[in-house]
Design an enzyme around this catalytic site. Structure first.
Site, PDB file in Angstrom:
ATOM      1  N   GLU A 260       0.564   0.168   5.368  1.00 26.50           N
ATOM      2  CA  GLU A 260       1.099  -0.934   4.574  1.00 26.50           C
ATOM      3  C   GLU A 260       0.617  -2.265   5.142  1.00 26.50           C
ATOM      4  O   GLU A 260       0.497  -2.395   6.371  1.00 26.50           O
ATOM      5  CB  GLU A 260       2.635  -0.888   4.565  1.00 26.50           C
ATOM      6  CG  GLU A 260       3.185   0.350   3.865  1.00 26.50           C
ATOM      7  CD  GLU A 260       4.715   0.383   3.824  1.00 26.50           C
ATOM      8  OE1 GLU A 260       5.340  -0.539   4.398  1.00 26.50           O
ATOM      9  OE2 GLU A 260       5.272   1.309   3.226  1.00 26.50           O
ATOM     10  N   HIS A 278       7.487  -1.195  -0.947  1.00 29.20           N
ATOM     11  CA  HIS A 278       8.481  -1.150   0.134  1.00 29.20           C
ATOM     12  C   HIS A 278       9.646  -2.106  -0.153  1.00 29.20           C
ATOM     13  O   HIS A 278       9.950  -3.018   0.620  1.00 29.20           O
ATOM     14  CB  HIS A 278       7.855  -1.488   1.486  1.00 29.20           C
ATOM     15  CG  HIS A 278       8.589  -0.868   2.645  1.00 29.20           C
ATOM     16  ND1 HIS A 278       7.971  -0.433   3.789  1.00 29.20           N
ATOM     17  CD2 HIS A 278       9.918  -0.605   2.833  1.00 29.20           C
ATOM     18  CE1 HIS A 278       8.856   0.056   4.630  1.00 29.20           C
ATOM     19  NE2 HIS A 278      10.058  -0.041   4.076  1.00 29.20           N
TER      20      HIS A 278
END
Length: 525
Positions: A260, A278
């Site tokens: 990420e 997220h």
């Protein structure tokens, strides 16, 4: 005044909490790693979210750092072993995001059941493809929860409200807790075989990384729908993609990814996949909660020593601290005493808590005993890293609690086994807060420890006191206290003296030559 650096975006109320509790705070967000490294040595605490990466290299520069506070549950961006080795407490806020993350998992489950993202895009495009988006009801379906802790438990509660049948796999889920939640405990293979929806709520560990792989996907009920709001590393993307194409997995919703920010993924572009960036903890309420919690926890630790939600040391609440504090001083004393008299490698350590001490939270006391025990031989030891260092060195540590033993109302006894022999030291508290040594290797004693102490082991014969007094007097060393103990008349005896200054080696040599002296040792506290 303690000083904290906030290096990621937190609520402004967190700053207010730090300052109200007597902690100086600087907010410097968006710094590059080298920029943080250049200034981190000035701070006692570091408050972060997920952007700042706390590496071993950064920690090496954090010479004054005592605590890292992560506003959130995950600490993937913190090298916890390196922090522990340097004696830095790592805290998180495991409960502030729980409701928000659970709700996001349920939202994704509903999105999968009714194909909401695709239907939304189609409708915005003016297609009105009503017959294309045939969904499924949640009521009556079986939800499999992998990891039924705090977040998983909330998901289970909400899912039962939707009239779903809930099964769960979690090795730490007790039968009583399962009954309270209204879930059925099952093994993982049974969960895979029975669940219509599966939601993941476990950390990424050596046992869980890659658990959603080709082998386990093949065990799942055909047409299962998968939700992951936990950690991206749990899922093997290529295997999930392969299972989606023939319909073994009907659809998947992912809020987390192995890397990420996720700029690319084998799963991107697949119509059966719902993806969010997220967002599990991304609500106004959750962001406020975790910011306030981490500020409170860090401020309490830096100003009172209270430890809450620490990942690498025992927790000590602000309410416990007043009771524990006198024992913490005693623990350091008996540990350091023993650490200065042992002369060979440690094999095992036993700490016994008797009387009132048996009612205490033993873990921080044990950590402090180990700190004192190891500090004479090792640098940079504190209560955070002492248990880890002991384990790394193969020292067996055990705790024993007894309601009452002997005449004393409270007592802590340390027994150490080395390659050569076993030694014991016991201490108590007078008037509730004054540490006293009451036993040294089975010899009764009543001694208060000062900065400079002199320990003399000898055979119980006349003349020791006169000889000691003469040598110390000739050296200009004043005796503050003089304590004697023996196991029996004519047997083994110990003299423990507090002196105003540490005796030199020549003075210690003179004492060792006195008749009947077995051993002499200068101690400092």
């Amino acid at each position: 005044m303690p000083k904290v650096l906030i290096s990621d975006s937190l609520s402004s109320q967190a700053v207010d909490i730090f300052r109200a509790r007597g902690v100086e705070v600087d907010v410097k967000t968006g710094l590059k790693p080298d920029e943080i490294k250049a200034i981190i040595g000035d701070y006692d605490g570091l408050a972060i979210r997920s952007s700042t990466k706390v590496t071993a290299d950064l920690l090496a520069a954090a010479t004054n750092l005592k605590v890292i506070g992560r506003a959130g549950i995950g600490v993937d961006n913190v090298d916890v072993p390196a922090a522990t080795a340097r004696g830095v407490v790592v805290m998180n806020t495991p409960f502030g995001n729980s409701i928000t993350t659970a709700e996001h998992a349920l939202a994704l489950m509903m999105a999968l059941a009714r194909q909401i993202p695709e239907a939304n895009a189609s409708t915005h495009a003016g297609k009105w493809e009503k017959s294309k988006f045939m969904g499924v009801e949640l009521a009556g379906k079986t939800l499999g929860i992998v990891g039924c802790g705090n977040i998983g438990g909330i998901v289970a509660d909400r899912a039962r409200g939707l009239k779903m049948k809930v099964i769960a796999h979690d090795p730490y889920l007790s039968p009583e807790r399962a009954d309270d939640l209204g879930v059925e405990r099952v093994d993982l293979d049974t969960l895979y075989a029975r669940a219509d929806f599966i939601t993941l709520h476990v950390p990424a560990t050596e046992h869980t990384r890659g658990m959603i792989n080709a082998g386990n996907l093949a065990k799942m009920k055909r047409g299962v729908r998968l939700i992951n709001c936990a950690r991206g590393a749990l899922v093997v993307d290529a295997d999930l993609k392969a299972a989606l194409r023939p319909g073994q997995v009907a659809a998947a919703a992912l809020d987390v990814f192995a890397v990420e920010p996720a700029k690319d993924s084998a799963l991107f572009g697949m119509p059966q996949v719902v993806a969010t960036p997220h967002l599990g903890a991304s609500t106004v309420e959750a962001q406020e909660k975790v910011a306030l919690q981490v500020a409170e926890q860090m401020a309490d630790f830096l100003t009172t020593g209270a430890v809450v939600n620490a990942l690498n040391m025992p927790s000590v609440s602000a309410e416990e601290m007043p009771k524990l504090k006198p024992y913490m001083g005693l623990a350091r004393q008996i540990g350091r005493f023993m650490g200065q008299i042992v002369e060979s490698a440690l094999k095992s350590v036993t700490i016994e808590f008797e009387g009132q001490a048996a009612q205490l939270n033993a873990k921080p006391i044990t950590a402090l005993v180990l700190e004192g025990l190891l500090s004479p031989q090792l640098a940079s030891i504190n209560m955070v890293n002492a248990p880890t260092v002991a384990k790394e060195r193969g020292i067996e540590v055990s705790e024993v609690k007894r309601e009452r033993s002997g005449a004393l109302q409270t007592q802590v006894r340390l027994t150490v086994v080395t390659e050569a022999r076993s030694r014991t030291i016991a201490g108590t508290l007078f008037n509730g807060d004054q540490p006293r040594i009451v036993e040294i290797t089975e010899i009764p004693m009543d001694a208060r420890l000062g900065p400079n102490m002199l320990l003399v082991s000898n055979h119980d014969r006349p003349g020791l006191i006169g000889g000691l007094g003469t040598i110390l007097g000739n050296a200009g060393i004043n005796i503050a206290t003089f304590n004697l103990g023996r196991n029996r008349p004519g047997g083994d005896s110990i003299a423990l003296l507090e002196v105003d200054e540490a005796p030199s080696e020549p003075v210690l040599e003179q004492i060792s030559l006195l008749p009947n002296v077995v051993r002499v040792k200068a101690l400092n506290f």
